[in-house]
Structures are given as C-alpha cells and as structure tokens.
Design a protein around this motif. Structure first.
Motif, short mmCIF file in Angstrom:
data_model
loop_
_atom_site.label_atom_id
_atom_site.label_comp_id
_atom_site.label_asym_id
_atom_site.label_seq_id
_atom_site.Cartn_x
_atom_site.Cartn_y
_atom_site.Cartn_z
N ALA A 133 0.82 -1.21 0.00
CA ALA A 133 0.00 0.00 0.00
C ALA A 133 0.85 1.26 0.00
N LEU A 134 1.91 1.26 0.81
CA LEU A 134 2.74 2.46 0.93
C LEU A 134 3.61 2.67 -0.30
N ASN A 135 4.06 1.58 -0.93
CA ASN A 135 4.86 1.72 -2.14
C ASN A 135 4.01 2.09 -3.34
N ALA A 136 2.82 1.55 -3.41
CA ALA A 136 1.93 1.87 -4.53
C ALA A 136 1.15 3.15 -4.28
N LYS A 175 -2.24 7.54 3.67
CA LYS A 175 -1.43 8.74 3.85
C LYS A 175 -0.96 8.98 5.29
N PRO A 176 -1.81 8.78 6.32
CA PRO A 176 -1.32 9.02 7.69
C PRO A 176 -0.13 8.14 8.09
N PHE A 177 0.06 7.04 7.37
CA PHE A 177 1.14 6.11 7.71
C PHE A 177 2.40 6.33 6.85
N ALA A 178 2.25 7.16 5.82
CA ALA A 178 3.35 7.34 4.86
C ALA A 178 4.50 8.16 5.43
N ARG A 184 7.85 1.07 10.89
CA ARG A 184 6.78 1.43 11.82
C ARG A 184 5.49 1.72 11.07
N GLY A 185 5.60 2.40 9.93
CA GLY A 185 4.42 2.72 9.14
C GLY A 185 3.73 1.48 8.61
N ARG A 186 4.52 0.52 8.12
CA ARG A 186 3.94 -0.72 7.62
C ARG A 186 3.20 -1.47 8.72
#
Length: 218
Positions: A133-136, A175-178, A184-186
């Motif tokens: 999710a964070l990479n895409a 977005k809040p995790f990016a 930690r975000g993952r």
C-alpha cells in the motif's frame, strides 16, 4: 472469454444457488488502483470475493491450486497469481507483481494473515500488505468473509450449499502512515487493517501470527 463467462454466468449461478449476503459494495471503487485485504477462512474465499465484486480483482493463490486443470483455468481467468507457499523469494516476487498490477490501475486482493484460519479466529497480519500500500500509494478496503468453511470443509471433494457473507468496509487511507519510519508505518497500517477486519467479521482476534503461515497467499 473465460473471464466473461465466469463474471456473468457463474456469478448468476452463485447468486441463485448460494445466495451470498453481500454488503458495503458502495465502498468498492469502480476503477483505479485499490487493495482489498480480507480475512481468510476457506479456499472458497478466493472464488467468492471476485465473483461478488463488481470489478476484476487479482489475488495471490497457492501454486498447488493451479495443478488442477479446471480450477487452474478458473483462477487464471480471474487474474490470480500462483505462489509457491514455502518459498519466501517467490512471495517477494509475487508482491512485485502485485505492485505492477496496482501501478497499472487495477485492483489487488490479499490475505494479511498469510493463510487460512483453521480455528475461525483472526490472526495478526503480515506487513506485506503495508509495504504494498505504501509503495503503490493506494488505499485499502478491509473485507470480511463469513461461513465459507461450511461450503467447502477441509477434506471435502464437493461444495455444500450454504449461504456465505461478504462485507466490504470503508477504505483505509494510507497517507497518515506514509510519513512514519518505513517499518513502523507498515506495522501500524497493517494493525489498523486487521482492526477494521475484526470489526466487520466479529472474529476473536488472537494478536499472534498464524503458525501455518509462510507467505501471504490463499
């Protein structure tokens, strides 16, 4: 042609015979890249979810399923990706394929628990879906399936008629995790996904990994 047949004829037969209870379809984007993260109770999940969804979605699936010519043809037609269950390198390669699927604007589905739950409880999610999710840079729709083991109990050769359920939750914004440190975000994103799946499914949450899990495949 095979996908058209599955998505029209087979979908209608599914509704007539099994009468699935489906809710939250308004949370399924009509187009654009999106990840669907679901709990996993039975092999049937990988058949049920794409057939109740109004758009094509790609799954990771155990390579063994493709050894059956009929089943393999069905899974391939639905866009499923075969993954050797015990090979971590293959799992990483599959996530790269998933990333490409999303980059092309398509939908991708994954089981964060890594494998199906044999006791009906919900297990801790692996961070592969968070990485994806964070990479895409795409949002995640949590999904809950119910009663699918009653259709195809372990060891059964033929499905049994039972009414399953599928619920699609509201999309989770990545977005809040990016802006967090990557690891930690993952982890935080996956924990949020599992919390939402638990709310939708009503399952008991174990807080631990499923020991049977090797890769995030069906």
């Amino acid at each position: 042609m095979l996908y058209w047949f599955m998505s029209t004829v087979v979908r209608r037969l599914l509704k007539i015979v099994f009468r699935p209870v489906v809710s939250g379809l308004e949370n399924v984007p009509a187009d654009g890249p999106i990840i669907f993260a679901s709990n996993h109770l039975s092999f049937v999940d990988s058949v049920l979810i794409p057939l109740v969804m109004p758009r094509r979605v790609t799954f990771l699936a155990k390579a063994e399923y493709f050894e059956n010519s009929v089943l393999g043809a069905f899974l391939s037609s639905m866009g499923h990706i075969p993954v050797p269950r015990t090979e971590q390198r293959a799992a990483v390669a599959a996530l790269d394929i998933a990333l490409k699927t999303l980059d092309e604007g398509n939908a991708f589905a994954i089981y964060p628990e890594g494998t199906r739950s044999e006791d009906g409880r919900l297990y801790r999610g692996h961070t592969g879906v968070g990485w994806l999710a964070l990479n895409a840079q795409v949002n995640i729709v949590p999904v809950a399936v119910r009663d699918t083991p009653r259709i195809m109990p372990v060891g059964a050769r033929l499905p049994r008629v039972h009414r399953p359920g599928v619920t699609f939750g509201k999309p989770i914004d990545f977005k809040p995790f990016a802006d967090m440190p990557p690891a930690r975000g993952r982890r935080a994103l996956v924990d949020e996904i599992m919390k939402e799946i638990q709310k939708l499914s009503g399952q008991e949450y174990t807080g631990s990994y499923n020991e049977r899990s090797k890769v995030s495949a069906a």
